[in-house]
Design a protein around this motif. Structure first.
Motif, PDB file in Angstrom:
ATOM      1  N   VAL A 199      30.346  81.756 -41.894  1.00  0.00           N
ATOM      2  CA  VAL A 199      30.398  82.369 -43.225  1.00  0.00           C
ATOM      3  C   VAL A 199      31.319  83.591 -43.206  1.00  0.00           C
ATOM      4  O   VAL A 199      32.096  83.818 -44.140  1.00  0.00           O
ATOM      5  CB  VAL A 199      28.985  82.771 -43.703  1.00  0.00           C
ATOM      6  N   ALA A 200      31.230  84.377 -42.127  1.00  0.00           N
ATOM      7  CA  ALA A 200      32.073  85.577 -42.016  1.00  0.00           C
ATOM      8  C   ALA A 200      33.549  85.218 -41.936  1.00  0.00           C
ATOM      9  O   ALA A 200      34.401  85.893 -42.524  1.00  0.00           O
ATOM     10  CB  ALA A 200      31.660  86.394 -40.791  1.00  0.00           C
ATOM     11  N   LEU A 201      33.866  84.151 -41.217  1.00  0.00           N
ATOM     12  CA  LEU A 201      35.264  83.737 -41.076  1.00  0.00           C
ATOM     13  C   LEU A 201      35.817  83.183 -42.388  1.00  0.00           C
ATOM     14  O   LEU A 201      36.974  83.417 -42.731  1.00  0.00           O
ATOM     15  CB  LEU A 201      35.392  82.692 -39.960  1.00  0.00           C
ATOM     16  N   ILE A 202      34.999  82.454 -43.124  1.00  0.00           N
ATOM     17  CA  ILE A 202      35.428  81.922 -44.422  1.00  0.00           C
ATOM     18  C   ILE A 202      35.575  83.059 -45.424  1.00  0.00           C
ATOM     19  O   ILE A 202      36.573  83.157 -46.140  1.00  0.00           O
ATOM     20  CB  ILE A 202      34.424  80.873 -44.942  1.00  0.00           C
ATOM     21  N   ASP A 203      34.564  83.922 -45.489  1.00  0.00           N
ATOM     22  CA  ASP A 203      34.556  85.114 -46.335  1.00  0.00           C
ATOM     23  C   ASP A 203      35.087  84.829 -47.749  1.00  0.00           C
ATOM     24  O   ASP A 203      36.047  85.445 -48.201  1.00  0.00           O
ATOM     25  CB  ASP A 203      35.375  86.234 -45.677  1.00  0.00           C
ATOM     26  N   GLN A 204      34.438  83.907 -48.411  1.00  0.00           N
ATOM     27  CA  GLN A 204      34.803  83.578 -49.789  1.00  0.00           C
ATOM     28  C   GLN A 204      33.740  84.176 -50.711  1.00  0.00           C
ATOM     29  O   GLN A 204      32.543  83.914 -50.549  1.00  0.00           O
ATOM     30  CB  GLN A 204      34.871  82.053 -49.936  1.00  0.00           C
ATOM     31  N   PHE A 205      34.165  84.990 -51.675  1.00  0.00           N
ATOM     32  CA  PHE A 205      33.215  85.757 -52.478  1.00  0.00           C
ATOM     33  C   PHE A 205      32.182  84.873 -53.160  1.00  0.00           C
ATOM     34  O   PHE A 205      30.976  85.173 -53.136  1.00  0.00           O
ATOM     35  CB  PHE A 205      33.949  86.593 -53.531  1.00  0.00           C
ATOM     36  N   PHE A 206      32.604  83.809 -53.803  1.00  0.00           N
ATOM     37  CA  PHE A 206      31.676  82.964 -54.546  1.00  0.00           C
ATOM     38  C   PHE A 206      30.630  82.345 -53.610  1.00  0.00           C
ATOM     39  O   PHE A 206      29.448  82.269 -53.950  1.00  0.00           O
ATOM     40  CB  PHE A 206      32.431  81.860 -55.290  1.00  0.00           C
ATOM     41  N   ILE A 207      31.070  81.915 -52.427  1.00  0.00           N
ATOM     42  CA  ILE A 207      30.125  81.353 -51.453  1.00  0.00           C
ATOM     43  C   ILE A 207      29.112  82.408 -51.033  1.00  0.00           C
ATOM     44  O   ILE A 207      27.902  82.139 -50.957  1.00  0.00           O
ATOM     45  CB  ILE A 207      30.878  80.814 -50.219  1.00  0.00           C
ATOM     46  N   ASN A 208      29.588  83.617 -50.763  1.00  0.00           N
ATOM     47  CA  ASN A 208      28.689  84.704 -50.365  1.00  0.00           C
ATOM     48  C   ASN A 208      27.718  85.054 -51.488  1.00  0.00           C
ATOM     49  O   ASN A 208      26.542  85.353 -51.237  1.00  0.00           O
ATOM     50  CB  ASN A 208      29.504  85.935 -49.968  1.00  0.00           C
ATOM     51  N   PHE A 209      28.207  85.023 -52.722  1.00  0.00           N
ATOM     52  CA  PHE A 209      27.360  85.292 -53.881  1.00  0.00           C
ATOM     53  C   PHE A 209      26.226  84.271 -53.968  1.00  0.00           C
ATOM     54  O   PHE A 209      25.058  84.633 -54.188  1.00  0.00           O
ATOM     55  CB  PHE A 209      28.210  85.253 -55.163  1.00  0.00           C
ATOM     56  N   ILE A 210      26.563  82.999 -53.777  1.00  0.00           N
ATOM     57  CA  ILE A 210      25.548  81.933 -53.813  1.00  0.00           C
ATOM     58  C   ILE A 210      24.548  82.103 -52.668  1.00  0.00           C
ATOM     59  O   ILE A 210      23.330  81.979 -52.857  1.00  0.00           O
ATOM     60  CB  ILE A 210      26.210  80.543 -53.734  1.00  0.00           C
ATOM     61  N   ILE A 211      25.058  82.391 -51.472  1.00  0.00           N
ATOM     62  CA  ILE A 211      24.175  82.555 -50.306  1.00  0.00           C
ATOM     63  C   ILE A 211      23.203  83.702 -50.526  1.00  0.00           C
ATOM     64  O   ILE A 211      21.999  83.571 -50.269  1.00  0.00           O
ATOM     65  CB  ILE A 211      25.012  82.789 -49.028  1.00  0.00           C
ATOM     66  N   PHE A 212      23.704  84.832 -51.008  1.00  0.00           N
ATOM     67  CA  PHE A 212      22.822  85.974 -51.232  1.00  0.00           C
ATOM     68  C   PHE A 212      21.825  85.701 -52.350  1.00  0.00           C
ATOM     69  O   PHE A 212      20.679  86.154 -52.296  1.00  0.00           O
ATOM     70  CB  PHE A 212      23.636  87.235 -51.537  1.00  0.00           C
ATOM     71  N   GLY A 213      22.267  84.964 -53.365  1.00  0.00           N
ATOM     72  CA  GLY A 213      21.345  84.588 -54.436  1.00  0.00           C
ATOM     73  C   GLY A 213      20.201  83.735 -53.906  1.00  0.00           C
ATOM     74  O   GLY A 213      19.035  83.935 -54.275  1.00  0.00           O
ATOM     75  N   ILE A 214      20.518  82.801 -53.024  1.00  0.00           N
ATOM     76  CA  ILE A 214      19.491  81.942 -52.419  1.00  0.00           C
ATOM     77  C   ILE A 214      18.568  82.772 -51.530  1.00  0.00           C
ATOM     78  O   ILE A 214      17.347  82.598 -51.548  1.00  0.00           O
ATOM     79  CB  ILE A 214      20.153  80.805 -51.617  1.00  0.00           C
ATOM     80  N   LEU A 215      19.159  83.660 -50.727  1.00  0.00           N
ATOM     81  CA  LEU A 215      18.352  84.528 -49.862  1.00  0.00           C
ATOM     82  C   LEU A 215      17.374  85.364 -50.686  1.00  0.00           C
ATOM     83  O   LEU A 215      16.195  85.499 -50.329  1.00  0.00           O
ATOM     84  CB  LEU A 215      19.258  85.457 -49.050  1.00  0.00           C
ATOM     85  N   LEU A 216      17.872  85.909 -51.791  1.00  0.00           N
ATOM     86  CA  LEU A 216      17.037  86.732 -52.652  1.00  0.00           C
ATOM     87  C   LEU A 216      15.892  85.916 -53.233  1.00  0.00           C
ATOM     88  O   LEU A 216      14.741  86.358 -53.261  1.00  0.00           O
ATOM     89  CB  LEU A 216      17.897  87.328 -53.769  1.00  0.00           C
ATOM     90  N   PHE A 217      16.198  84.712 -53.679  1.00  0.00           N
ATOM     91  CA  PHE A 217      15.194  83.831 -54.269  1.00  0.00           C
ATOM     92  C   PHE A 217      14.120  83.445 -53.245  1.00  0.00           C
ATOM     93  O   PHE A 217      12.915  83.527 -53.517  1.00  0.00           O
ATOM     94  CB  PHE A 217      15.864  82.580 -54.831  1.00  0.00           C
ATOM     95  N   LEU A 218      14.555  83.021 -52.059  1.00  0.00           N
ATOM     96  CA  LEU A 218      13.608  82.598 -51.023  1.00  0.00           C
ATOM     97  C   LEU A 218      12.748  83.767 -50.539  1.00  0.00           C
ATOM     98  O   LEU A 218      11.530  83.620 -50.349  1.00  0.00           O
ATOM     99  CB  LEU A 218      14.367  81.989 -49.843  1.00  0.00           C
TER     100      LEU A 218
END
Length: 241
Positions: free
Chosen positions: A20-39
């Protein structure tokens, strides 16, 4: 002696973070953090026995805060508004707890990324992971002195070893961007706050009478069992970078 399942899944999570760090794409990170927050929010609802608490104020703080790179501050504002409403209705203030933890710390972690980029976020994760790993192995190999009744499996030797290792390791990474003293300061206090974050989660679980916050990650328990340290340590980066 060592939990092989824990080690294997730990390595898998490290690999996932690196990708994820190497890809570092904002939209992907936004989705990941949204999922983390939800879970994490759902795990906390069970942890605090607050099944009816709504995630909507938190979701709004996450989305709107992202637009201005200040999700933590909007989260604090949302929490204060909820607190005011509960006081106005003369209701139980316990529902506010779920917004204080783990919600605000996760927003703090997201703000680290928004304000300082992937390097700062990845650096923080490495500091906390190195502290946790060193404490685990040193504690298993030479730990004798109990550290805290809140977390009886931790040893003083393990905690000290984790803090020392994370401080050195974190400084060696951060020095290329932030200089020696700031890197050392952030590394040590991030590791120190990580220990507090781990104890805090242990305290909540003991109060709830459960061993793990969930069973999402084999060998590690729930999501909060894995990110409890890094989300509290995020406040160091938010404050001093």
């Amino acid at each position: 002696m060592f939990n092989s399942t824990r080690i294997i899944w730990g390595l898998l999570m490290v690999a996932a973070v690196i990708i994820v760090a190497l890809i570092d794409q904002f939209f992907i990170n936004f989705i990941i953090f949204g999922i983390l927050l939800f879970l994490a929010f759902n795990e906390a609802k069970k942890l605090f026995n607050l099944e009816k608490v709504s995630i909507i104020p938190l979701a709004l703080a996450f989305i709107l805060g992202t637009m201005i790179s200040k999700p933590l501050f909007l989260g604090i504002l949302a929490t204060l508004l909820i607190l005011g409403y509960q006081v106005y209705k003369k209701s139980n203030l316990k529902p506010v707890l779920i917004y204080l933890y783990p919600s605000l710390p996760i927003l703090a972690l997201w703000q680290v990324y928004l304000g300082h980029g992937m390097f700062a976020l990845f650096w923080l994760i490495l500091i906390v992971a190195s502290c946790d790993s060193a404490a685990y192995f040193i504690g298993k190999l030479m730990g004798k002195t109990p550290f805290s009744p809140t977390s009886p499996n931790k040893t003083l030797e393990g905690v000290i070893g984790g803090l020392v290792f994370a401080s050195i390791f974190g400084t060696l990474i951060g020095i290329f961007v932030y200089g020696f003293w700031l890197s050392l300061f952030c590394s040590f206090f991030s590791a120190f706050m990580a220990v507090i974050g781990d104890l805090l989660e242990s305290y909540f679980k003991r109060e709830a009478g459960i061993k793990d916050s969930g069973d999402l990650i084999p060998g590690h328990g729930g999501l909060l069992d894995r990110i409890d340290a890094v989300i509290i340590a995020a406040f160091v980066m938010v404050s001093f970078l």
